[in-house]
Design a protein around this motif. Sequence first.
Motif, mmCIF file in Angstrom:
data_model
loop_
_atom_site.group_PDB
_atom_site.id
_atom_site.type_symbol
_atom_site.label_atom_id
_atom_site.label_comp_id
_atom_site.label_asym_id
_atom_site.label_seq_id
_atom_site.Cartn_x
_atom_site.Cartn_y
_atom_site.Cartn_z
ATOM 1 N N GLY A 16 0.804 -1.207 0.000
ATOM 2 C CA GLY A 16 0.000 0.000 0.000
ATOM 3 C C GLY A 16 0.841 1.263 0.000
ATOM 4 N N SER A 17 0.153 2.406 0.120
ATOM 5 C CA SER A 17 0.805 3.703 0.057
ATOM 6 C C SER A 17 0.353 4.597 1.197
ATOM 7 C CB SER A 17 0.470 4.404 -1.265
ATOM 8 O OG SER A 17 0.932 3.667 -2.378
ATOM 9 N N LEU A 18 1.228 5.505 1.557
ATOM 10 C CA LEU A 18 0.916 6.569 2.509
ATOM 11 C C LEU A 18 1.648 7.819 2.062
ATOM 12 C CD1 LEU A 18 1.261 4.959 6.080
ATOM 13 C CD2 LEU A 18 -0.843 5.820 5.037
ATOM 14 N N ARG A 19 1.086 8.970 2.416
ATOM 15 C CA ARG A 19 1.800 10.227 2.183
ATOM 16 C C ARG A 19 1.935 10.949 3.515
ATOM 17 N NH1 ARG A 19 0.603 15.649 -1.429
ATOM 18 N NH2 ARG A 19 -0.918 16.054 0.224
ATOM 19 N N LEU A 20 3.173 11.169 3.904
ATOM 20 C CA LEU A 20 3.459 11.922 5.113
ATOM 21 C C LEU A 20 3.622 13.394 4.771
ATOM 22 C CD1 LEU A 20 6.103 9.584 6.816
ATOM 23 C CD2 LEU A 20 3.602 9.462 6.893
ATOM 24 N N SER A 21 3.197 14.235 5.696
ATOM 25 C CA SER A 21 3.354 15.678 5.543
ATOM 26 C C SER A 21 4.125 16.221 6.725
ATOM 27 C CB SER A 21 1.990 16.371 5.478
ATOM 28 O OG SER A 21 1.232 15.919 4.385
ATOM 29 N N CYS A 22 4.859 17.275 6.474
ATOM 30 C CA CYS A 22 5.613 17.964 7.520
ATOM 31 C C CYS A 22 5.358 19.454 7.348
ATOM 32 C CB CYS A 22 7.092 17.651 7.399
ATOM 33 S SG CYS A 22 8.155 18.617 8.492
ATOM 34 N N ALA A 23 4.591 20.017 8.258
ATOM 35 C CA ALA A 23 4.257 21.432 8.191
ATOM 36 C C ALA A 23 5.199 22.210 9.086
ATOM 37 C CB ALA A 23 2.818 21.645 8.634
ATOM 38 N N ALA A 24 5.747 23.299 8.536
ATOM 39 C CA ALA A 24 6.704 24.108 9.281
ATOM 40 C C ALA A 24 6.083 25.429 9.701
ATOM 41 C CB ALA A 24 7.928 24.369 8.418
ATOM 42 N N SER A 25 6.541 25.919 10.836
ATOM 43 C CA SER A 25 6.033 27.191 11.350
ATOM 44 C C SER A 25 6.666 28.375 10.655
ATOM 45 C CB SER A 25 6.286 27.282 12.856
ATOM 46 O OG SER A 25 7.686 27.198 13.122
ATOM 47 N N GLU A 26 7.853 28.138 10.086
ATOM 48 C CA GLU A 26 8.600 29.234 9.482
ATOM 49 C C GLU A 26 8.221 29.448 8.025
ATOM 50 O OE1 GLU A 26 11.017 31.083 12.175
ATOM 51 O OE2 GLU A 26 11.583 31.189 10.084
ATOM 52 N N ARG A 27 8.099 30.703 7.651
ATOM 53 C CA ARG A 27 7.877 31.019 6.247
ATOM 54 C C ARG A 27 9.167 30.951 5.455
ATOM 55 N NH1 ARG A 27 3.466 35.998 6.171
ATOM 56 N NH2 ARG A 27 1.864 34.908 7.341
ATOM 57 N N THR A 28 10.282 30.772 6.172
ATOM 58 C CA THR A 28 11.568 30.669 5.489
ATOM 59 C C THR A 28 11.967 29.222 5.267
ATOM 60 O OG1 THR A 28 12.690 30.840 7.629
ATOM 61 C CG2 THR A 28 12.404 32.871 6.348
ATOM 62 N N LEU A 29 11.001 28.323 5.259
ATOM 63 C CA LEU A 29 11.305 26.918 5.048
ATOM 64 C C LEU A 29 12.133 26.714 3.798
ATOM 65 C CD1 LEU A 29 10.790 23.982 6.001
ATOM 66 C CD2 LEU A 29 8.842 23.969 4.433
ATOM 67 N N SER A 30 11.912 27.551 2.801
ATOM 68 C CA SER A 30 12.604 27.390 1.527
ATOM 69 C C SER A 30 14.111 27.543 1.660
ATOM 70 C CB SER A 30 12.079 28.406 0.506
ATOM 71 O OG SER A 30 12.308 29.711 0.969
ATOM 72 N N THR A 31 14.578 28.123 2.760
ATOM 73 C CA THR A 31 16.018 28.317 2.936
ATOM 74 C C THR A 31 16.698 27.097 3.543
ATOM 75 O OG1 THR A 31 15.820 29.257 5.162
ATOM 76 C CG2 THR A 31 15.617 30.777 3.302
ATOM 77 N N TYR A 32 15.926 26.097 3.941
ATOM 78 C CA TYR A 32 16.491 24.946 4.620
ATOM 79 C C TYR A 32 16.555 23.702 3.722
ATOM 80 C CZ TYR A 32 15.719 27.450 9.020
ATOM 81 O OH TYR A 32 15.751 28.368 10.029
#
Length: 117
Positions: A16-32
């Motif tokens: 089977g399949s699953l999709r995990l999500s990771c939500a970040a508090s920072e709007r600068t996630l793109s820098t990491y």
Amino acid sequence: QVQLVESGGGLVQAGGSLRLSCAASERTLSTYFMAWFRQAPGKEREFVAHISRNGNTYYAESVKGRFTISRDNAENTVYLQMNSLKPEDTADYYCAAGPTRFQYNYWGQGTQVTVAS
């Protein structure tokens, strides 16, 4: 301080399949750099996949071809699409963020994935 919250874990049958999500508090996630790790009961934590700021990806051999990491910087979210799941994929999955592919300073609390045979 970046806060990461994983979701999407659960119980699934082998194949089977699953999709995990990771939500970040920072709007600068793109820098990491962002990554997924996992830890099975009684085992060491192991690397699963990472994605760079510009979207380059790298996978552990054990998941290559089955898992896909992606990021939506506008939504401050990173995903891990897991297909063709195997019982040996059973573990707690953790999201991490850091300045380089080798250094992760921020970790989520984990989400549990159980693959039944």
